[in-house]
Motif scaffolding. Sequence first.
Motif, short mmCIF file in Angstrom:
data_model
loop_
_atom_site.label_atom_id
_atom_site.label_comp_id
_atom_site.label_asym_id
_atom_site.label_seq_id
_atom_site.Cartn_x
_atom_site.Cartn_y
_atom_site.Cartn_z
N VAL C 86 0.83 -1.20 0.00
CA VAL C 86 0.00 0.00 0.00
C VAL C 86 0.87 1.25 0.00
CG1 VAL C 86 -1.63 1.32 1.38
CG2 VAL C 86 -1.98 -1.11 1.06
N MET C 87 1.93 1.24 0.84
CA MET C 87 2.82 2.41 0.89
C MET C 87 3.50 2.65 -0.44
SD MET C 87 4.53 1.97 4.62
CE MET C 87 5.69 3.29 4.45
N GLY C 90 1.12 4.12 -2.95
CA GLY C 90 0.95 5.56 -2.73
C GLY C 90 2.12 6.35 -3.27
N ALA C 93 1.86 6.56 -7.00
CA ALA C 93 0.87 7.54 -7.45
C ALA C 93 1.43 8.95 -7.31
CB ALA C 93 -0.41 7.39 -6.65
N LEU C 94 2.19 9.17 -6.23
CA LEU C 94 2.81 10.48 -6.01
C LEU C 94 3.81 10.80 -7.10
CD1 LEU C 94 2.61 12.44 -3.50
CD2 LEU C 94 4.84 11.58 -2.90
#
Lengths: 160, 86, 258
Positions: C86-87, C90, C93-94
């Motif tokens: 999950v990290m 993220g 996506a960043l």
Amino acid sequence: MIGKSDDIIIKTIARIFVPFLQLYALYVIMHGHYSPGGGFQGGVILGASMALLLITHGYDELKRRLPEGVLLLLGSLGVLIYAGIGLLCLILGGNYLDYSQLSVILGVDAAHARSLGILGVELGVGFTVMAIMYSIFFDISTGGILPEDQRREGRVEGER
Amino acid sequence: MNIFFVAVGMGLCALVFLVLYRAIFGPGVFNRIAAISAVGTKTLIILLIIGYVYNRVDMFIDISMVYALLNFIGCIAAAKYLEMER
Amino acid sequence: MRLCRYFLYPTQPGVIEAMEVTLFIHAADDAFRILENAKAQAVGLLDTATRLTSETRWMEEKKLQTILKGAHETRSGIQSFVITFVMLMGFWALLSGKFDAFHLSLGVICSLIVAYLSHDLLFANVRVGDGRVIVRRFLAFIPWLLREIITSNFYVAYLALSPKMPIDPQIMRFKTKLESDISWVVLANSITLTPGTVTIDIADREFMVHALDRKTAAGLDTGEMEDRVAHIFMEADHIYIQDVLDVSRIFAELKRGM
């Protein structure tokens, strides 16, 4: 010989950094046709992350994570992908690495096929560069003597 | 604002030369490593300023991140090499 | 007081006996009242202590027990794999900023590969506790650190620019009370980030710090930064809770004695 580092700061920072570093390298490889970078640069970053892991966590830890056979396999696979895409274009009637010919197989228009072809080639380049970069670093740092050999001959150096 | 950033970039370039003196003539290898690391950080900021001036920050931020990471790893590798030599 | 007067001015034996009894009753009363007061004060202290650590209070009892022991744990494989994935997603996506299906699927594949390769790295040594508290306290720690950096930055600039250059470089060592590697690293990097002080080494829980001046060394010696870092990672809390528990055991024995 590169052993385990006993510096807590470097070890912890590397432990937290390495996953993000690897993901960043894959990002650089995958987005090579939008932003600066590409296969070679991403491969170098991936190899650097492996080198960081080798420096801080030692050879055994890295071998457990990514055995040497897999590394060689990745290196050869990258060359295979690169040459395979090039030859595929040649077979389909274009020049070597003429990606627009791939539109017949992929079933998309020429521009999109070119983009996908570049992505595939960069993936191959990235794998090869990572494997070779890491191998060169490792060979230089050990001087060609593997820890297994030392252990077999019964002259293990102390932890450094 | 553009003028301001260009001026800051020029000032950082001058500072890079000051640090480069230590890297070339510095007594001992530790001074040299520290100087090269400092040059790396300054280059990072200069890259970002160039990106701002040319209105392409999204591209230059990738480059500067790679520069920072490779600077970090290079510094650690050099330190490890020195530790092995001892 | 009355006892003193009795011992100083003895009178006839018969009267003495009657007086003795009443006086002793009075004295016992006084002693009992003092003990009651002390007990009330102690209970108040106990209440404030538990209120101080109430942030860690709302965790489950079992977790509280493990925190009391100051335990560390390695998360299980699946859990750490999912959290790492999950990290990393993220982070992807960043970085990417493109949210069409093609790029997102690329991101999922890459995150899966990296999470498979190095899921045990990120959570190798996690302190038992609530992650949200740690994140909140860490965010609250950053402004204080920034203020510290800016003030000492001015001080070091003054030291370097003044013509006599009144520096007094020295190496100081101190034992730390922190326990996990991540908190050591946060403390060491905070010390290094603050101009004038550089962490040289951590060995056997002993920090070796190079300070530029006596004033910066003294500022480090107060241990405020260490306390704040300990507060972030809830390292000192369990010591306080342990104190309270010890005191409460003593009080229980006192009560039984009464």
